[in-house]
Design an enzyme around this catalytic site. Structure first.
Site, PDB file in Angstrom:
ATOM      1  N   LYS A 163      36.980 -17.686 161.282  1.00 45.43           N
ATOM      2  CA  LYS A 163      38.342 -17.840 161.497  1.00 45.43           C
ATOM      3  C   LYS A 163      38.617 -18.983 160.107  1.00 45.43           C
ATOM      4  CE  LYS A 163      38.903 -20.208 165.253  1.00 45.43           C
ATOM      5  NZ  LYS A 163      37.560 -19.811 166.024  1.00 45.43           N
ATOM      6  N   THR A 168      36.946 -18.915 157.310  1.00 46.12           N
ATOM      7  CA  THR A 168      36.770 -18.116 155.956  1.00 46.12           C
ATOM      8  C   THR A 168      38.145 -17.389 155.761  1.00 46.12           C
ATOM      9  OG1 THR A 168      34.588 -17.820 156.396  1.00 46.12           O
ATOM     10  CG2 THR A 168      35.779 -16.258 154.720  1.00 46.12           C
ATOM     11  N   ARG A 185      39.671 -28.327 159.922  1.00 42.75           N
ATOM     12  CA  ARG A 185      38.872 -29.370 160.751  1.00 42.75           C
ATOM     13  C   ARG A 185      37.773 -29.816 160.044  1.00 42.75           C
ATOM     14  NH1 ARG A 185      37.541 -26.162 165.843  1.00 42.75           N
ATOM     15  NH2 ARG A 185      37.679 -24.538 164.259  1.00 42.75           N
ATOM     16  N   LYS A 234      23.632 -24.363 163.250  1.00 44.88           N
ATOM     17  CA  LYS A 234      24.858 -23.980 162.884  1.00 44.88           C
ATOM     18  C   LYS A 234      25.189 -24.114 161.265  1.00 44.88           C
ATOM     19  CE  LYS A 234      29.468 -25.405 164.040  1.00 44.88           C
ATOM     20  NZ  LYS A 234      29.923 -25.526 162.615  1.00 44.88           N
ATOM     21  N   ALA A 262      36.723 -28.247 170.918  1.00 45.54           N
ATOM     22  CA  ALA A 262      37.832 -27.252 171.226  1.00 45.54           C
ATOM     23  C   ALA A 262      37.597 -27.297 173.026  1.00 45.54           C
ATOM     24  CB  ALA A 262      37.492 -26.064 170.592  1.00 45.54           C
ATOM     25  N   PHE A 298      37.621 -21.982 168.909  1.00 42.39           N
ATOM     26  CA  PHE A 298      37.402 -20.802 169.758  1.00 42.39           C
ATOM     27  C   PHE A 298      38.386 -19.639 169.673  1.00 42.39           C
ATOM     28  CE2 PHE A 298      35.521 -24.179 172.805  1.00 42.39           C
ATOM     29  CZ  PHE A 298      34.180 -24.182 172.261  1.00 42.39           C
ATOM     30  N   PHE A 314      32.612  -7.038 157.980  1.00 40.22           N
ATOM     31  CA  PHE A 314      31.153  -7.458 157.719  1.00 40.22           C
ATOM     32  C   PHE A 314      30.598  -6.020 156.922  1.00 40.22           C
ATOM     33  CE2 PHE A 314      29.630 -11.236 159.984  1.00 40.22           C
ATOM     34  CZ  PHE A 314      30.853 -11.947 160.420  1.00 40.22           C
ATOM     35  N   TRP A 336      35.436 -13.251 152.151  1.00 42.19           N
ATOM     36  CA  TRP A 336      34.235 -13.528 152.016  1.00 42.19           C
ATOM     37  C   TRP A 336      33.313 -12.948 150.894  1.00 42.19           C
ATOM     38  CZ3 TRP A 336      29.254 -11.203 151.989  1.00 42.19           C
ATOM     39  CH2 TRP A 336      28.094 -12.113 152.607  1.00 42.19           C
TER      40      TRP A 336
END
Lengths: 554, 554
Positions: free
Chosen positions: A70, A72, A93, A104, A272, A300, A380, A408
């Protein structure tokens, strides 16, 4: 292949003053942090006049554990709009530092859709997390000090609900006993630390509209209960002023830039689950005054993130969203169609055909909020032509606006199709309205979300939850908003119910009050508020060379 | 009377770029924090050539609990030198935030000898404390994670010596039990938090000479011992790189200014008992390249602060101090002559006549280091003419250079007499030499300090201390410097022995290793490493108005 950090470090950042100029922010209103970050004076931002700008929410289908990109897409969309000569900025955020040392990746986008300086944003940044940690822990220390110094407020040490926090993945602090052995150490009790982003102070920072609103909200936070069950607030222990003082810089939005020089506010990052998972209201409102298109995201999938964005953030901030983008990856759609996690890179049209049911329900939910919806496929390398073709045909048949999102790999060049769809969506009818009213009863509000968004058959309340509802009513907390804490992996409270389940019961285990934030946290399962480190923490490979260049942040 | 904060807020600060220009630092080497604070690029500072500048240490007599105003004299002296057209700057320690919320005033001087922005320096400043907290706690989390994840290093959980930290006065964290109840929370053990400035990371930051030296020192820190008693270091748990990454900005000196626009580095602030109590070596070395006169201070009285400055900081930093200033207040001298604490504002020539013995011993000690000494009387409103006259005559008879220091009331104008004395002292012979050699045995080093500085009759080692010495030798830690942890209120280890006691024994209770810092901490009593808040914390009265202006910090 280059890592995100390598791509970010190769990019020559513009001076942040140059970025501010794009928004016509005078240099004197900037509070600089080095050359590429600045906070912006809050009084200046409050004084700007409002204009008719577009607020576009990027949300997603029910995610897999890897995340669907999200951030990206959000960054790419802002870059893509600017590449067409529009005046756009993004609001993101700010990442928690703790998980960066675990598994992560950073939370600053990826590939050629990134926000820089990525290593700084993912670590100390402008110190907001540290300020929240300090404010939270000052309140905790003052609370225990009040108990120790004669306990004039008659606080029951067994009924303290305020937790200390650290921005660190440290599982050993989940269950502890404090003030042991000697009377001079205070009054012994069990306690636990949460990670800083799980602190109510973080939620408050993101919902406050001014310094005085921040102080009022902090003052209202419930810390503990007296021996006879009365709530004790921050204001009663006189910690609201000092805590606000510690947060006066943290409340100012942080201005940074994308790899392509698009202005971005990265400000606030609440959990979240037990919080609402969106960047700050002050940043979003300021962005709407400074640019014509503001792209933002929520945590999320849309059942949690978008619902909270729309029902909590937009309501409290009096924000009018213009459109939503749902990010769907072929991988996650196949997962929702029953493909195994280790098989997601293989072509599987059958799974894909089943999995779109998850996407479809999110689309319908957002339309129920009265908002235009665009579907973005965050592409992807493993996506096959046949899979993409299926999605294209399916969305066309359903008449859902759809585009590939290739930021991306290609930056703004890969976002033009999505930009077109979003611009079209902004011309559609918009009848935005939150899905419940805060004036409804607690049960009505929960059931509205459970039935309209999740498609639950019914809501089952545990004894504890029933007692909690009673307590909320007695304390006058029944007119607050609802913040659902539910697994993001399913529409239900059972992570294994993938796709678009129906006919299930939603189990409410307990309800907590965040009276400063202004919502009730409805727990449908256990929520981990202090993560741990993995066997091989990412931190093992991190470092800095003598020139001051970081490595190992991915 | 105006408060320090009011005086500070009335002063229009110069842009920090203007302050940097006074030192010929190019703007591109600054890392700005707002308009009035900047970090300076470490590579730039390292690249500057050394010159013959004067390093002047401000220290004090054995203090009362109120403190005698060393920071105020340090700031005033730098202002006073600049007012005479000299090129001077000050190097100060940065304050810990925790005590600011308790009782303690800020650590940025007072009256008209202050460093600004005082409220920022006393709170988050440039985030150094937060970075140290994070680095310290990342190491702690990685250590416990290693124990939890199969304990490949065979660490004995009962022999963990590394502590978590917070920059907060929070007594409840002094003795705690972590990782309770569930196996997923880690391996249960007792623990305690220290205040951030008591962390070895703080001592290391202040002694490191480069980023790679910082990483090497962090890597050497002892965290725990194995089941068979072998030390486990930070390097062994692979946390040295990530911890250094977290400290890369923190290692850069912070440039700020006095009320009169004198450049000041405020950088690093280790405890003066379990650590060495001086600002960073990188700041002091940089200041010596950037200006002709560098005024700095050390914690507590000269028996502790100056001794550690000279034996630890100057030795490790290869610094050549030029002269020392001993701050003596009439109040403290009377206290050392037997006056009661609540009678210090009354004229008491008898007490004063006795109390100068404390001052005289400090003077002789500093002369034993081979350094010129000047006595500064930090003047208080309660000092009487007769008392001042006595001190003037006594110092004249003893042939001790002496001057009033009136910077608090008058700024640089009140410092001219002291400036004259200091400039004269710089012309005196200087045969500076540390008082012991690190190659001596542990006992020889301790006894040298105890006998030459404290005038102890003998040193008594507890059984625990004897065992510790043995362990230090076995681990090859006997060639480290010595860091005495002793009450600052007396030359002895008994706070009630005021004045200039002799014939006492010094009791060594235990010895700890700070192998990253490079010293052995010799405990002669218990040391409080986590303070508590008082009954009425200063935080109760702190706050910020809607314009962003702070109040209540004193």
């Amino acid at each position: 292949m280059k890592t995100d950090l390598e791509i970010a470090q190769e990019t020559k950042a513009l001076n942040i003053q140059t970025i501010a100029e794009k928004l016509h922010i005078p240099e004197k209103e900037l509070y600089l942090y080095g050359k590429d970050k600045a906070k912006v004076n809050l009084n200046y931002l409050s004084g700007l006049s409002e204009k008719r700008s577009h607020l576009i929410l990027v949300t997603g289908i029910s995610p897999t554990k890897a995340g669907e990109g999200k951030s990206t897409v959000t960054i790419g969309l802002a870059d893509g709009l600017n590449a067409q000569g529009k005046k756009a900025m993004a609001c993101l955020r700010e990442p928690s530092m703790g998980p960066v040392f675990g598994l992560k990746g950073g939370a600053t986008g990826g590939g050629y859709s990134q926000v820089i300086p990525m290593e700084s944003i993912n670590l100390h940044f402008t110190g907001d997390m540290h300020a929240i940690t300090a404010a939270n822990n000052l309140i905790a220390a003052m609370l225990d000090n009040s108990i120790y110094q004669g306990n004039p407020l008659n606080i029951d040490p067994e009924k303290v609900v305020w937790k200390r926090c650290l921005d660190m993945n440290d599982r050993t602090l989940r269950e502890i006993t404090i003030a042991q052995n000697k009377k001079v150490n205070g009054v012994e009790r069990t306690d636990h630390f949460v990670i800083t982003v799980a602190s109510e102070i973080m939620a408050i920072l993101c919902l406050a509209t001014s310094l005085s609103d921040l102080q009022d909200r902090i003052g209202r936070c419930v810390l503990a209960y007296t021996m006879d069950g009365q709530p004790i607030t921050v204001k009663q222990i006189q910690a609201d002023g000092a805590a606000t003082l510690l947060l006066k810089e943290a409340l100012m939005p942080n201005l940074v830039q994308t790899l392509e020089g698009t202005p971005v506010f990265v400000h606030g990052g609440p959990f979240a689950n037990i919080a609402h998972g969106c960047n700050s209201i002050v940043a979003t409102k300021a962005a709407l005054k400074l640019s014509d298109y503001v792209i933002t995201e929520a945590g999320f999938g849309a059942d949690l993130g978008a619902e909270k964005f729309l029902d909590i953030k937009c309501r409290m901030g009096n924000l009018k969203p213009s459109a939503t983008v749902i990010v769907a990856t072929i991988r996650a759609l196949k997962f929702h169609g029953g493909a195994k996690v280790d098989q997601l890179e293989k072509e599987d049209l059958e799974a894909l055909k089943k999995g779109v049911a998850n996407l479809e329900r999110h689309v319908k939910n957002l339309k129920n909020f009265g908002l235009p919806v665009v579907i973005a496929n965050n592409r992807f390398a493993s996506d096959t032509e046949a899979e993409l073709e299926f999605l294209k045909i399916w969305t066309k048949e359903k008449n859902y606006p759809f585009a590939l999102s290739e930021g991306w790999a290609k930056g703004s060049k890969g976002m033009q199709a999505l930009v077109e769809q979003v611009l079209l969506a902004l011309k559609q009818e918009n009848r935005f309205k939150p899905i419940y009213e805060v004036s409804q009863s607690i049960e009505e509000k929960i059931e509205t979300i459970a039935k309209k968004i999740y498609q639950a058959k019914s809501v089952i309340y545990s004894k504890q939850a029933q007692a909690a509802i009673q307590k909320m009513k007695e304390n006058g907390w029944d007119q607050l908003a609802i913040c659902m804490a539910k697994t993001p992996l399913s529409f239900s409270d059972d992570a294994s119910l993938i796709g678009a389940p129906t006919g299930f019961d939603l189990h409410v285990q307990d309800i907590l009050v965040s009276s400063g934030a202004g919502f009730l946290v409805v727990l449908t399962g256990s929520v981990m508020t202090m993560p741990g480190l993995p066997k091989e923490p990412a931190a093992n490979r991190m470092g800095v060379d003598e020139s001051g260049k970081s490595f190992g942040i991915f």
